[in-house]
Design a protein around this motif. Structure first.
Motif, PDB file in Angstrom:
ATOM      1  N   THR A 179       0.826  -0.996   0.112  1.00 15.74           N
ATOM      2  CA  THR A 179      -0.023  -0.081   0.006  1.00 15.74           C
ATOM      3  C   THR A 179       0.911   1.255  -0.197  1.00 15.74           C
ATOM      4  N   ASP A 180       0.464   2.145  -0.974  1.00 13.58           N
ATOM      5  CA  ASP A 180       1.205   3.360  -0.917  1.00 13.58           C
ATOM      6  C   ASP A 180       2.803   3.269  -0.936  1.00 13.58           C
ATOM      7  N   PHE A 181       3.423   2.465  -1.686  1.00 11.08           N
ATOM      8  CA  PHE A 181       4.793   2.399  -1.649  1.00 11.08           C
ATOM      9  C   PHE A 181       5.332   3.511  -2.313  1.00 11.08           C
ATOM     10  N   ASP A 182       6.334   4.108  -1.775  1.00 10.24           N
ATOM     11  CA  ASP A 182       7.124   5.068  -2.527  1.00 10.24           C
ATOM     12  C   ASP A 182       8.507   5.072  -2.517  1.00 10.24           C
ATOM     13  N   PRO A 183       9.090   4.738  -3.806  1.00 12.06           N
ATOM     14  CA  PRO A 183      10.577   4.481  -4.091  1.00 12.06           C
ATOM     15  C   PRO A 183      11.559   5.343  -3.555  1.00 12.06           C
ATOM     16  N   PHE A 184      11.090   6.489  -3.277  1.00 14.34           N
ATOM     17  CA  PHE A 184      11.850   7.522  -2.622  1.00 14.34           C
ATOM     18  C   PHE A 184      12.574   7.312  -1.446  1.00 14.34           C
ATOM     19  N   LEU A 185      11.458   6.379  -0.640  1.00  9.46           N
ATOM     20  CA  LEU A 185      11.870   6.228   0.728  1.00  9.46           C
ATOM     21  C   LEU A 185      13.221   5.292   0.744  1.00  9.46           C
ATOM     22  N   LEU A 186      13.239   4.542  -0.287  1.00  7.16           N
ATOM     23  CA  LEU A 186      14.526   3.571  -0.197  1.00  7.16           C
ATOM     24  C   LEU A 186      15.772   4.465  -0.494  1.00  7.16           C
ATOM     25  N   SER A 187      15.461   5.339  -1.252  1.00  3.96           N
ATOM     26  CA  SER A 187      16.590   6.222  -1.623  1.00  3.96           C
ATOM     27  C   SER A 187      17.146   6.921  -0.579  1.00  3.96           C
ATOM     28  N   TYR A 188      16.070   7.589   0.176  1.00  2.72           N
ATOM     29  CA  TYR A 188      16.302   8.397   1.483  1.00  2.72           C
ATOM     30  C   TYR A 188      17.056   7.599   2.526  1.00  2.72           C
ATOM     31  N   ALA A 189      16.763   6.045   2.518  1.00  6.52           N
ATOM     32  CA  ALA A 189      17.345   5.382   3.573  1.00  6.52           C
ATOM     33  C   ALA A 189      18.697   5.127   3.171  1.00  6.52           C
ATOM     34  N   ILE A 190      18.887   5.099   1.781  1.00 10.18           N
ATOM     35  CA  ILE A 190      20.353   4.625   1.315  1.00 10.18           C
ATOM     36  C   ILE A 190      21.132   5.824   1.498  1.00 10.18           C
ATOM     37  N   ILE A 191      20.733   6.963   1.339  1.00 12.27           N
ATOM     38  CA  ILE A 191      21.561   8.224   1.523  1.00 12.27           C
ATOM     39  C   ILE A 191      21.977   8.243   2.795  1.00 12.27           C
ATOM     40  N   LYS A 192      20.877   8.130   3.829  1.00 11.46           N
ATOM     41  CA  LYS A 192      21.368   8.160   5.082  1.00 11.46           C
ATOM     42  C   LYS A 192      22.508   7.236   5.476  1.00 11.46           C
ATOM     43  N   THR A 193      22.269   5.920   4.971  1.00 13.85           N
ATOM     44  CA  THR A 193      23.336   4.938   5.116  1.00 13.85           C
ATOM     45  C   THR A 193      24.901   5.428   4.736  1.00 13.85           C
ATOM     46  N   LEU A 194      24.817   5.656   3.610  1.00 16.98           N
ATOM     47  CA  LEU A 194      25.924   6.466   3.051  1.00 16.98           C
ATOM     48  C   LEU A 194      26.887   7.569   3.975  1.00 16.98           C
ATOM     49  N   VAL A 195      26.013   8.344   4.467  1.00 19.38           N
ATOM     50  CA  VAL A 195      26.569   9.535   5.377  1.00 19.38           C
ATOM     51  C   VAL A 195      26.776   8.614   6.646  1.00 19.38           C
ATOM     52  N   PHE A 196      26.184   7.819   7.440  1.00 16.96           N
ATOM     53  CA  PHE A 196      26.257   7.271   8.605  1.00 16.96           C
ATOM     54  C   PHE A 196      27.666   6.332   8.479  1.00 16.96           C
ATOM     55  N   ALA A 197      27.692   5.544   7.064  1.00 15.62           N
ATOM     56  CA  ALA A 197      29.001   4.923   7.033  1.00 15.62           C
ATOM     57  C   ALA A 197      30.168   5.463   7.173  1.00 15.62           C
ATOM     58  N   PHE A 198      30.003   6.842   6.342  1.00 14.40           N
ATOM     59  CA  PHE A 198      31.288   7.674   6.369  1.00 14.40           C
ATOM     60  C   PHE A 198      31.558   8.041   7.747  1.00 14.40           C
ATOM     61  N   LEU A 199      30.520   8.559   8.503  1.00 13.31           N
ATOM     62  CA  LEU A 199      30.740   8.734  10.054  1.00 13.31           C
ATOM     63  C   LEU A 199      31.402   7.533  10.528  1.00 13.31           C
ATOM     64  N   ILE A 200      30.895   6.370  10.545  1.00 12.00           N
ATOM     65  CA  ILE A 200      31.421   5.405  11.352  1.00 12.00           C
ATOM     66  C   ILE A 200      32.746   5.215  10.931  1.00 12.00           C
ATOM     67  N   SER A 201      33.302   5.191   9.735  1.00 12.66           N
ATOM     68  CA  SER A 201      34.645   4.958   9.594  1.00 12.66           C
ATOM     69  C   SER A 201      35.625   5.946   9.784  1.00 12.66           C
ATOM     70  N   THR A 202      35.255   7.558   9.576  1.00 12.01           N
ATOM     71  CA  THR A 202      36.316   8.405   9.763  1.00 12.01           C
ATOM     72  C   THR A 202      36.379   8.720  11.423  1.00 12.01           C
ATOM     73  N   VAL A 203      35.203   8.924  12.120  1.00 15.06           N
ATOM     74  CA  VAL A 203      35.393   9.537  13.415  1.00 15.06           C
ATOM     75  C   VAL A 203      36.054   8.536  14.277  1.00 15.06           C
ATOM     76  N   PRO A 204      35.874   6.967  14.181  1.00 19.62           N
ATOM     77  CA  PRO A 204      36.933   6.274  14.967  1.00 19.62           C
ATOM     78  C   PRO A 204      38.163   6.319  14.479  1.00 19.62           C
ATOM     79  N   SER A 205      38.521   6.597  13.166  1.00 21.94           N
ATOM     80  CA  SER A 205      39.909   6.587  12.880  1.00 21.94           C
ATOM     81  C   SER A 205      40.656   7.846  13.184  1.00 21.94           C
TER      82      SER A 205
END
Length: 246
Positions: A179-205
């Motif tokens: 019901t009411d599936f919006d493909p942009f929500l997946l794009s939104y989740a992936i964009i957030k994941t990329l930003v979080f992955a960058f933080l997870i790797s660089t801040v501890p480094s």
């Protein structure tokens, strides 16, 4: 050291990280190793947590929908939105910040206090590019797959919960997902994941590279790295949601 000084050193570090690797063969070998350490070895915990948290979300939603006029398909719809928008990209990233962040800080920090990084720099090797760049690329390229798997297993866990508990049918749950599936929500989740992955790797480094002292200092740096990575993920989550969904 003030907050602004830390920020300045962090961005200076990033400037050295993204310089061209000196030996491609060594770099590719390090990249494969980091994909295994930071990505593949995180599959188990993400799969386990995603499946059961998805089941909990569906179960709690079903238990709170006691109005007979509310369609049961709303359970699948609510679970889908919760898992895709927040649980998979944000909650899983916070879990990875604890698991992966502490590993990155301790491994680089140990090299710092045992003077292995100093030895690399004496030999003319860009230690930051050599040590940090493979970690950044491994997380940024692999974590979208990891979070996508978490989304799938979270939704699957909700479906299994409905079938086993009898609180709602699998057909109603699947109808809610569609019901009411919006493909942009997946794009939104992936964009957030990329930003979080960058933080997870660089801040501890950053915390590992600039640690001073002995083994106790490395332990404290690991704790600080996890705390600051989690804080930055939460802050980034707020601003990304504000920019992408409003």
């Amino acid at each position: 050291m003030g907050c602004l000084e830390h920020i300045g050193k962090y961005f200076m570090m990033l400037g050295r990280v993204f310089k061209k690797p000196q030996k491609r063969k060594v770099f590719y070998e390090a990249l494969i190793k980091e994909i295994d350490e930071l990505g593949l070895k995180s599959l188990g915990i993400i799969m386990f947590i995603s499946f059961f948290i998805g089941g909990v979300i569906a179960l709690q939603t079903a238990l709170n929908l006691d109005n007979p006029f509310i369609p049961k398909s709303l359970i699948g719809f609510a679970a889908k939105r919760s898992i895709i928008l927040e649980f998979a990209p944000t909650f899983c990233s916070i879990i990875l910040a604890g698991k992966v962040g502490s590993y990155i800080t301790s491994s680089i920090g140990t090299m710092r206090v045992t003077e292995q990084i100093d030895a690399l720099e004496v030999m003319g090797i860009n230690a930051l590019s050599h040590l940090v760049l493979p970690k950044v690329l491994a997380t940024v390229f692999f974590y979208p797959f990891l979070i996508s798997l978490g989304m799938f297993l979270g939704i699957l866990g909700g479906w299994v919960t409905g079938v086993l508990s009898g609180l709602f049918s699998g057909a109603d749950y699947i109808e809610g997902i569609q019901t009411d599936f919006d493909p942009f929500l997946l794009s939104y989740a992936i964009i957030k994941t990329l930003v979080f992955a960058f933080l997870i790797s660089t801040v501890p480094s950053y915390h590992g590279y600039y640690v001073k002292g002995g083994s106790i200092a490395v332990g404290k740096a690991s704790t600080q790295a996890v705390v600051w990575t989690t804080i930055l993920i939460v802050i980034a989550n707020y601003f990304l949601t504000q920019m992408l969904l409003t």
